[in-house]
Design a protein around this motif. Structure first.
Motif, short mmCIF file in Angstrom:
data_model
loop_
_atom_site.label_atom_id
_atom_site.label_comp_id
_atom_site.label_asym_id
_atom_site.label_seq_id
_atom_site.Cartn_x
_atom_site.Cartn_y
_atom_site.Cartn_z
N SER A 60 7.94 40.71 24.09
CA SER A 60 8.80 39.92 24.38
C SER A 60 9.95 39.90 24.43
O SER A 60 10.01 40.06 22.83
N TYR A 61 11.14 39.60 26.18
CA TYR A 61 12.29 39.88 25.54
C TYR A 61 12.66 38.74 24.17
O TYR A 61 13.52 38.63 23.20
N GLU A 62 11.87 36.95 23.91
CA GLU A 62 12.40 36.51 23.15
C GLU A 62 12.04 36.56 21.25
O GLU A 62 12.79 36.65 21.32
N ASP A 63 11.02 37.66 21.75
CA ASP A 63 10.35 37.87 19.88
C ASP A 63 11.53 39.30 19.93
O ASP A 63 11.89 39.52 18.56
N VAL A 64 12.02 40.16 20.97
CA VAL A 64 13.14 41.33 21.03
C VAL A 64 14.03 40.06 20.44
O VAL A 64 14.87 40.22 18.98
N GLY A 65 14.58 39.83 20.86
CA GLY A 65 15.86 38.91 20.59
C GLY A 65 16.07 37.73 19.08
O GLY A 65 16.75 38.18 17.88
N SER A 66 15.21 37.46 18.72
CA SER A 66 15.02 36.60 17.95
C SER A 66 14.66 37.14 16.36
O SER A 66 15.76 37.63 15.51
N GLN A 67 13.98 38.81 16.76
CA GLN A 67 13.67 39.03 15.39
C GLN A 67 15.21 40.69 15.49
O GLN A 67 15.40 41.08 14.17
N VAL A 68 15.87 40.95 15.93
CA VAL A 68 16.90 41.85 16.36
C VAL A 68 17.70 40.92 15.24
O VAL A 68 18.74 41.52 14.73
N ALA A 69 18.36 39.57 16.18
CA ALA A 69 19.09 38.92 15.60
C ALA A 69 18.32 38.41 14.13
O ALA A 69 19.60 38.59 12.84
N VAL A 70 17.31 38.36 13.32
CA VAL A 70 16.80 38.65 11.68
C VAL A 70 18.13 39.50 10.64
O VAL A 70 17.81 39.31 10.12
N ALA A 71 17.30 40.48 11.57
CA ALA A 71 17.71 41.75 11.26
C ALA A 71 18.62 41.89 10.97
O ALA A 71 19.04 42.09 10.15
N LEU A 72 19.65 41.99 12.29
CA LEU A 72 20.96 42.11 11.65
C LEU A 72 21.59 40.32 11.19
O LEU A 72 23.19 40.53 10.76
N GLN A 73 21.20 39.75 10.91
CA GLN A 73 21.57 38.65 9.86
C GLN A 73 22.73 37.98 11.13
O GLN A 73 23.32 38.06 10.43
N ALA A 74 22.39 37.81 11.65
CA ALA A 74 23.71 37.46 13.13
C ALA A 74 24.01 35.97 13.12
O ALA A 74 23.15 34.96 12.50
N GLU A 75 25.27 34.99 12.95
CA GLU A 75 25.47 34.63 13.16
C GLU A 75 25.01 33.83 14.16
O GLU A 75 24.84 32.32 13.81
N LYS A 76 24.46 34.07 15.52
CA LYS A 76 23.92 32.72 16.14
C LYS A 76 22.78 34.17 16.95
O LYS A 76 23.28 34.56 17.26
N LEU A 77 22.13 33.09 17.50
CA LEU A 77 21.25 33.31 18.59
C LEU A 77 21.05 32.86 19.54
O LEU A 77 21.05 31.93 19.71
N ILE A 78 21.74 32.79 20.99
CA ILE A 78 21.75 32.17 21.92
C ILE A 78 20.92 32.73 23.04
O ILE A 78 20.12 33.28 23.75
N MET A 79 19.82 31.94 23.51
CA MET A 79 19.07 31.68 24.75
C MET A 79 19.21 31.07 26.25
O MET A 79 19.25 29.79 25.71
N PHE A 80 18.90 31.99 26.89
CA PHE A 80 19.05 31.15 28.20
C PHE A 80 18.29 30.20 29.09
O PHE A 80 16.61 31.26 29.01
N THR A 81 17.90 29.13 29.30
CA THR A 81 16.96 29.28 30.50
C THR A 81 17.15 28.17 31.16
O THR A 81 18.42 27.93 31.76
N GLU A 82 16.32 27.39 32.53
CA GLU A 82 16.96 26.92 33.24
C GLU A 82 17.36 25.65 33.04
O GLU A 82 18.87 25.57 34.25
N ASN A 83 17.04 25.08 32.38
CA ASN A 83 17.65 23.07 32.18
C ASN A 83 18.77 23.56 30.89
O ASN A 83 18.94 24.60 30.89
#
Length: 436
Positions: free
Chosen positions: A185-208
Motif C-alpha cells: 500500500s503506497y499510503e503505508d509506504v509513505g506513512s512508515q517512511v515519514a515516521v522512520a525519517l522523522q519527517a517534518e510533514k507527510l502530505i497526501m493527495f486525494t481527489e477532493n
C-alpha cells in the motif's frame, strides 16, 4: 489580479520558505493522481520545492494502472480488508505497471524545457530497494500471496540521497531478504517512511480538497484523537479513510504534521505549505504533543516555567491568584502531560489590539519550532477576536520577534490601559505585528 498582488504574496511566503528549507517532507501520490491532467502542475511544484532546499521523498501508488494491466490479460482481481490479493501469477503484471509509472514519473521530473517552470531545474531522482517488506500472509483463510507490509526502512540510504539534494522516489514495492518482491500500500509506504525519517510533514493527495465535514464543508484541522474518533464512527471511509489512518499513524509516531490535499486543484501543494490557512485538511498528533487552551490544572506547570525567568528579571512576576483569574487568556504547549511552553493573549477591543505576554518555552524544548507553534495559536485566537495588531514587550528576545514579522514600535503606540501601566524602569521594547 492587481499588478502588485504577486509581490505581496511572494513576500509573505518567505517565512514559510525559511521554515521548510532543509526539512524533510514525504509526499504520497496515488495512481489516480498520476493519471490526472493536473499531474504536470504537481511535478512543477515538486521541482520548485526541491529548488527551495526542501528534502523530498515521493511515495507513489499504481492501483488503477495495475487494474488496467490485469484486466488486459483477463486476470481476476480479489480484494480483502481493503488490500489487493497478489498471487504469484499476477506478480509480473503488477511489477510491470509499477515499473512503467516509475519511469513515467522519473521522465516528468527530468523535464527542462525552455519557457517551462522546470527550465534548468536539473533535478536528480533516485529510487531503489529502500523498503524491506514482509508478507501479509493468510488472513481469514485467504492467502495474500505477494501482498506485503512495510517491515523496515533504510533510513541511512535515503538520508544520503537527501543530503545530495536528490528527490527519493519510492514505488509501492518492498523486498525481502529471501529475494521476494511484495506489492505494498503506497499510503503505508509513505506513512512508515515519514515516521522512520522523522519527517517534518507527510502530505497526501486525494481527489477532493481535503476531508469533508458532515455538511460538506472542508475540515481544516483535526487532531489525531479527533481523526481516530471519526474513523471509528465510520464518518471517513474508502480511500480517504486509508489516507486518514496513515496520517494518524504517522502523527502518533512522531511526524509533526500530516496534510490531506487535492491533486485536482492547481497549486494546492504550494498553498498548503506557503500560506497561513493552507488548502486542505491538517492532521496533528495530540497524544504526543499539542498546543491548546490552558486549564486551571495547568497553573502549576505554568508557574514552573515562568518562575525562573521572573527571578532573573526577564518576566514580570505573576501570582498564582493572578494566573487563576486570567487562565482563560493562556495557551500551553503540552508534551506527554508536561507543560513545556505557554503564552497569554490580552485583548484591547476598543483599539483593535492584543498583547502577547508571558511567552515562555522550556529551555530543553527550544529550537524545535514550539515557539512558532505557540505564536501561530495566539495569532489565530487574536484574529478570531477581530484583533488587527498584536504587540509584545520584551527585554531579551528582540530579534526573535523581528524575525517573525514584528516591527519596532514606540511606547506611545501602546493601547491606553497598557500605556498607563507601562513600567518605565524595566525599559521593555515594544514590537507590533499587523494581523490583517
Amino acid at each position: 489580479m492587481k499588478s502588485n498582488e504577486w509581490l505581496h504574496g511572494f513576500r509573505h511566503s518567505s517565512p514559510y520558505i525559511n521554515a521548510h528549507r532543509g526539512r524533510t517532507v514525504v509526499l504520497t501520490i496515488g495512481g489516480d493522481a498520476i493519471a490526472h491532467s493536473n499531474l504536470i502542475n504537481i511535478i512543477h511544484d515538486i521541482a520548485l520545492l526541491s529548488s527551495l532546499g526542501i528534502r523530498l521523498v515521493v511515495a507513489f501508488g499504481a492501483r488503477p494502472q495495475i487494474q488496467t494491466r490485469l484486466d488486459a490479460i483477463g486476470a481476476e482481481s480479489v480484494f480483502h480488508r481493503g488490500l489487493r490479493v497478489t498471487p504469484e501469477s499476477q506478480l509480473l503484471p503488477v511489477l510491470e505497471a509499477i515499473g512503467g509509472l516509475r519511469a513515467h514519473l522519473e521522465s516528468q521530473l527530468s523535464m527542462g524545457l525552455v519557457n517551462s517552470p522546470m527550465h534548468n531545474a536539473r533535478i536528480r531522482v533516485s529510487s531503489g530497494n529502500y523498503v524491506t517488506a514482509r508478507p501479509v500472509g493468510v488472513l481469514d483463510g485467504i492467502d495474500f500471496g505477494h501482498t506485503g507490509r512495510v517491515r523496515r526502512v533504510d533510513v541511512a540510504g535515503i538520508e544520503k540521497l537527501l543530503e545530495l539534494g536528490h528527490i527519493v522516489l519510492l514505488p509501492p514495492l518492498g523486498y525481502s531478504p529471501t529475494g521476494d518482491a511484495f506489492n505494498l500500500s503506497y499510503e503505508d509506504v509513505g506513512s512508515q517512511v515519514a515516521v522512520a525519517l522523522q519527517a517534518e510533514k507527510l502530505i497526501m493527495f486525494t481527489e477532493n480538497q481535503g476531508l469533508p465535514e458532515d455538511d460538506g464543508s472542508l475540515i481544516r484541522e483535526l487532531t489525531a484523537k479527533q481523526a481516530t474518533e471519526r474513523l471509528s464512527a465510520g464518518k471517513v471511509e474508502g480511500h480517504d479513510g486509508d489516507l486518514l489512518k496513515a496520517a494518524c499513524d504517522a502523527c502518533v509516531k512522531g511526524v509533526r504534521r500530516a496534510h490531506i490535499i487535492s491533486y485536482v486543484q492547481d497549486g494546492a501543494l504550494l498553498e498548503e505549505l506557503f500560506t497561513r490557512d493552507g488548502s486542505g485538511t491538517l492532521v496533528s498528533g495530540d497524544n504526543y504533543e499539542q498546543i491548546r487552551q490552558a486549564r486551571v490544572e495547568d497553573i502549576g506547570g505554568i508557574l514552573g516555567l515562568i518562575q525562573p525567568l521572573e527571578e532573573q528579571g526577564i518576566l514580570v512576576r505573576r501570582s498564582r491568584e493572578m494566573l487563576e483569574t486570567e487562565i482563560s487568556r493562556y495557551v500551553v504547549a503540552e508534551r506527554d502531560g508536561t507543560i513545556v511552553g505557554c503564552a497569554a493573549l490580552h485583548h484591547y477591543p476598543e483599539e483593535g489590539a492584543g498583547e502577547l505576554s508571558c511567552f515562555v518555552v522550556d529551555q530543553a524544548y527550544r529550537r524545535a519550532g514550539r515557539g512558532d507553534d505557540i505564536l501561530a495559536m495566539i495569532e489565530k485566537l487574536a484574529r478570531g477576536h477581530g484583533i488587527e495588531r498584536l504587540f509584545a514587550l520584551t527585554t531579551q528576545t528582540e530579534h526573535w520577534f523581528r524575525e517573525r514579522g514584528f516591527r519596532p514600535s514606540s511606547v506611545q503606540e501602546l493601547p491606553g490601559p497598557k500605556l498607563a501601566s507601562y513600567n518605565v524602569e524595566r525599559k521593555s521594547k515594544v514590537f507590533v505585528k499587523p494581523l490583517v
